[in-house]
Design an enzyme around this catalytic site. Structure first.
Site, mmCIF file in Angstrom:
data_model
loop_
_atom_site.group_PDB
_atom_site.id
_atom_site.type_symbol
_atom_site.label_atom_id
_atom_site.label_comp_id
_atom_site.label_asym_id
_atom_site.label_seq_id
_atom_site.Cartn_x
_atom_site.Cartn_y
_atom_site.Cartn_z
ATOM 1 N N GLU A 1 -3.935 2.841 -10.834
ATOM 2 C CA GLU A 1 -3.319 1.511 -10.892
ATOM 3 C C GLU A 1 -2.817 1.115 -12.280
ATOM 4 O OE1 GLU A 1 -2.464 0.104 -8.276
ATOM 5 O OE2 GLU A 1 -3.728 1.053 -6.757
ATOM 6 N N HIS B 1 3.723 4.487 -7.602
ATOM 7 C CA HIS B 1 2.573 5.277 -7.148
ATOM 8 C C HIS B 1 2.990 6.675 -6.681
ATOM 9 C CE1 HIS B 1 -1.039 2.883 -7.386
ATOM 10 N NE2 HIS B 1 -0.531 1.868 -6.718
ATOM 11 N N MET C 1 0.863 -1.183 0.000
ATOM 12 C CA MET C 1 0.000 0.000 0.000
ATOM 13 C C MET C 1 0.899 1.233 0.000
ATOM 14 S SD MET C 1 -2.982 1.359 0.002
ATOM 15 C CE MET C 1 -3.048 3.143 -0.161
ATOM 16 N N GLU C 2 0.627 2.094 -0.976
ATOM 17 C CA GLU C 2 1.529 3.207 -1.283
ATOM 18 C C GLU C 2 1.349 4.415 -0.377
ATOM 19 O OE1 GLU C 2 -1.083 2.095 -2.984
ATOM 20 O OE2 GLU C 2 -2.133 3.682 -4.079
ATOM 21 N N TYR D 1 -5.762 -2.514 -13.354
ATOM 22 C CA TYR D 1 -4.313 -2.707 -13.294
ATOM 23 C C TYR D 1 -3.735 -3.047 -14.666
ATOM 24 C CZ TYR D 1 -4.420 -2.871 -8.155
ATOM 25 O OH TYR D 1 -4.564 -2.564 -6.829
ATOM 26 N N HIS E 1 6.179 -1.292 -7.891
ATOM 27 C CA HIS E 1 4.788 -0.863 -8.027
ATOM 28 C C HIS E 1 4.451 0.241 -7.015
ATOM 29 C CE1 HIS E 1 0.395 -1.573 -8.804
ATOM 30 N NE2 HIS E 1 0.325 -1.102 -7.579
ATOM 31 N N GLU E 2 4.714 -0.022 -5.756
ATOM 32 C CA GLU E 2 4.356 0.987 -4.738
ATOM 33 C C GLU E 2 5.166 2.268 -4.930
ATOM 34 O OE1 GLU E 2 1.671 0.190 -3.561
ATOM 35 O OE2 GLU E 2 1.771 -1.984 -3.771
ATOM 36 N N ASP F 1 -14.145 -1.075 -3.690
ATOM 37 C CA ASP F 1 -13.226 -2.212 -3.836
ATOM 38 C C ASP F 1 -13.597 -3.109 -5.027
ATOM 39 O OD1 ASP F 1 -11.738 -1.376 -1.768
ATOM 40 O OD2 ASP F 1 -12.120 -3.084 -0.458
HETATM 41 N N1 BES Z 1 -3.200 0.774 -3.820
HETATM 42 C C1 BES Z 1 -3.127 -0.636 -3.964
HETATM 43 C C2 BES Z 1 -3.837 -1.385 -2.873
HETATM 44 C C3 BES Z 1 -5.315 -1.115 -2.726
HETATM 45 C C4 BES Z 1 -6.125 -0.852 -3.821
HETATM 46 C C5 BES Z 1 -5.899 -1.164 -1.490
HETATM 47 C C6 BES Z 1 -7.497 -0.609 -3.648
HETATM 48 C C7 BES Z 1 -7.260 -0.930 -1.326
HETATM 49 C C8 BES Z 1 -8.060 -0.644 -2.412
HETATM 50 C C9 BES Z 1 -1.679 -1.112 -4.055
HETATM 51 O O1 BES Z 1 -0.835 -0.238 -4.716
HETATM 52 C C10 BES Z 1 -1.683 -2.386 -4.840
HETATM 53 O O2 BES Z 1 -2.060 -2.335 -5.973
HETATM 54 N N2 BES Z 1 -1.259 -3.492 -4.246
HETATM 55 C C11 BES Z 1 -1.205 -4.784 -4.895
HETATM 56 C C12 BES Z 1 0.211 -5.107 -5.320
HETATM 57 C C13 BES Z 1 0.555 -4.828 -6.724
HETATM 58 C C14 BES Z 1 1.950 -5.340 -7.031
HETATM 59 C C15 BES Z 1 -0.422 -5.318 -7.743
HETATM 60 C C16 BES Z 1 -1.599 -5.846 -3.893
HETATM 61 O O3 BES Z 1 -1.617 -5.569 -2.709
HETATM 62 O O4 BES Z 1 -1.852 -6.966 -4.324
HETATM 63 ZN ZN ZN Z 2 -1.254 -0.131 -6.737
#
Ligand code: BES
Ligand code: ZN
Length: 651
Positions: free
Chosen positions: A356, A337, A308-309, A421, A333-334, A413
């Protein structure tokens, strides 16, 4: 410059460009509109305003919060935070009410300005996902509201961990997860990505614990348990974060470091040692990192996400510490962001891909610059397979396969799919391929510089792209330049953003490395023993591709052979184990069930838990096992994870 004036400026420029284009078309179009008005008798419907956020109660059109001062006292015994949030207001219209987002908060009292004057307020009805609007009476002269409140032990953003749930086992732990709309469960705020705030905080924690936030952090424990933070750059509220526990800090470079429990700090520091290389290439491609420090906080294993960024302080799951630096694309990835999302932010959850999709594209660019093309071809290939599977599952006419989503009335969500993504990333890869890398990189730098600390919609992105790329005054390319008109047609911009499924100009992926893997699978299917396969130098990604492309039906004997030869059940690599366990469930390979149980009980990452529990739930026998494990595991999972799993297991 604020967003509104940018939008207006853009609209004006668009108008001028149109003039330069083709008058005849304009006149024709105008007559058509007049004609259609004439026959239908009413004005054509305006497309919905993409800047309106349906996931907030806040009256941001009238009054905006610009800064917050937080005073938080943590009570681990009761699992609550007692807080005072002072919100600085910019009352644009002179309104006499400010409406804030809350969910599961108890509001004790509210004062205005310096704090002597108590005011009246109401807490509205609960709305699914959104919580309750807190309407506070103010005057046009009120410049601050001070809300005294308490969180609920069920606050969805907070996970309070018992000592046994940490690596050290001696101290409790607390961490927050504010994205998507959970900041409102630990403070009253205008909880929309469309608004930005700076903040200061004073946080009191039990002695012996350390606290860090998505702000400027001290690097050692405070003897009295009081910590002060200041966040000078503006952020949307979903980037507000706090983590409290027994952890330490290690420098990785002069502006990068890692926090983790003492038991794993050495491993963590080794695993993430190359973060500075990523930072260097990212800055070279996308412009300066604007947030001061970049630190990584390794959380206990129940963290529901991979990463989480949070501003200045990325939170990560310990399951990416593989011991061989093979899962670092998550850090890329983070880090990405810091430009896409944190700097230029989606205006609403409908444009989640603005965060994303950009980030996923940039992740692969960063990985390519640091680890080379072959490595990154594998990443693109894995992404592509995931995207195809997602679209197949959702159906290519499903409206949720659009980049620009309609999440009104739903949990934001729901937008967290491979569409935002990976379809997003392939859209940008397609633009890169058509424009050429240099021209597209220049565009991205220009985009980040122009909209730094502002918000972005799909519509705005497309108009900015068109005006920059097609009518670029510097390059003196004219809109009616034939090559450019042709290019615009080739790109299919609107189809990508507003259409379902995948446009046919999606870039092809190819990986020589994966071709090697496929050859070995074929050889094995044709009778070559697993032990004789050529798997020399295979990395985590080769193995993932191998596991994901095994034949659909595997005999017990074959499962046993693979396991005995490659040791999948014993692997310490969470991604490989996850992929293997899915086969184990599918083929009732019970030799791996102990490892499965252990994996489900030892980490809480939703990305792993959901597919595994779902796979188990496909058979009666599997469902029984799932229920049994879940009874024990559920109390250790984060609300974000158990709320999702509850649905799968009909709880
Ligand atoms: N910002 C997201 C996590 C997120 C998105 C939390 C929507 C709550 C709601 C974070 O940057 C993310 O995308 N995490 C991914 C990892 C990434 C390498 C695809 C994860 O946690 O799987
Ligand atoms: Zn992300």
């Amino acid at each position: 410059m604020n967003l509104k004036s940018v939008t207006i400026r853009l609209k004006k420029r668009k108008g001028n460009d149109m003039k330069n284009r083709n008058h005849t078309i304009m006149i024709l179009l105008a007559s058509l509109i007049v004609y259609s008005l004439f026959i239908t008798g009413c004005a054509p419907e305006d497309p919905p305003d993409q800047e309106v956020d349906f996931h907030t109660f806040a009256n941001v059109d009238e009054v905006v919060v610009t800064h917050m001062d937080l005073e938080l006292t943590l009570n681990f015994a009761e699992q609550v935070i007692n807080g005072r949030a002072s919100l600085h207001l910019n009352n644009i219209t002179g309104t006499e009410q400010v409406v804030l987002d809350t969910r599961d908060l108890t509001i004790e009292r509210i004062t205005l300005n310096g704090g002597d004057e108590e005011t009246t307020f109401t807490l509205g009805d609960f709305v699914d996902y959104l919580g309750q609007p807190l309407t506070i009476d103010i005057t046009h002269a009120t410049d601050k509201v001070n809300v005294y409140y308490q969180t609920s032990p069920d606050a969805a953003a907070l996970q309070w961990l018992e000592p046994e749930q940490t690596a050290g086992g001696r101290h409790p732990f607390l961490f927050t997860q504010s994205q998507a709309i959970l900041a409102r469960t630990w403070m009253p705020c205008q909880d929309t990505p469309g608004s930005r705030i700076t903040y200061n905080a004073r946080v009191e924690v039990p002695e012996g614990l350390m606290a860090v936030m998505s702000a400027e952090n001290r690097k050692e424990k405070s003897p009295g348990g009081v910590y002060e933070f200041s966040m000078p750059q503006t952020i949307p509220t979903y980037l507000l974060a706090l983590s409290v526990g027994d952890f330490e800090f290690r420098h990785l470079s002069d502006r990068i470091g890692v926090f983790a429990e003492p038991e794993i700090i050495e491993e963590a520091a080794w695993e993430f040692a190359e973060t500075d290389d990523m930072m260097e290439v990212a800055e070279e491609m996308y412009g300066a990192y604007r947030w001061g420090r970049y630190d990584i906080m390794v959380l206990p294993p129940s963290f529901p996400f991979g990463g989480m960024e949070n501003a200045r302080l990325t939170f990560v799951t310990p399951t990416i510490i593989a011991g061989d630096r093979s899962l670092l694309s998550l850090i890329a990835h983070e880090l990405a962001h810091s430009w896409a999302g944190n700097l230029v932010t989606m205006a609403t959850w409908n444009d989640f891909w603005i965060n994303e999709g950009f980030t996923s594209y940039m992740t692969n660019r960063i990985m390519e610059a640091v680890y080379g093309r072959e490595y990154t071809e594998m990443l693109w290939h894995l992404d592509y397979q995931d995207l195809i599977a997602t679209i197949e599952e959702m159906g290519e006419d499903n409206p949720d396969t659009r980049l620009h989503l309609d999440l009104r009335g739903r949990d934001p969500d729901d937008g967290m799919t491979s569409i935002a993504y990976i379809k997003g990333a392939f859209f940008l890869k397609m633009l890169e391929n058509n424009l050429g890398r240099e021209r597209f990189d220049d565009f991205l730098v220009h985009y980040f510089n122009t909209f730094a600390f502002q918000t972005m919609t799909s519509e705005h992105f497309l108009s900015f792209f068109r005006e920059t790329v097609f009518i670029d005054p510097i390059r003196e390319v004219q809109a009616d330049d034939e090559g450019e008109v042709d290019l615009e047609k080739r790109l299919k911009l609107d189809e990508w953003v507003y259409g379902t499924g995948l446009p046919d100009n999606i870039p092809k992926v190819h990986s020589d490395e994966f071709a090697r893997v496929e050859d070995q699978i074929e050889a094995w299917e044709n009778g070559v023993a697993a032990a004789d396969l050529d798997v020399e130098d295979w990395t985590t990604h080769h193995w993932l591709h191998f596991l994901m492309n095994l034949p659909e039906v595997l005999s017990h004997e074959q499962m046993t052979e693979l396991d005995a030869t490659f040791g999948f059940t014993e692997t310490a690599n969470s991604e490989i184990l996850n992929a293997w366990l899915l086969h184990a469930i599918e083929h009732r390979y019970e030799e791996a069930y102990l490892a499965l149980e252990e994996f489900l009980l030892s980490q809480g990452r939703r990305k792993f838990l959901m597919p595994l529990y779902s796979k188990l739930a496909e058979t009666t026998e599997g469902m029984e096992l799932a229920q049994e494990i879940y009874r024990e595991a559920r109390p250790m999972y984060h609300p974000i994870s158990y709320n999702s799993i509850d649905e799968v297991l009909n709880r």
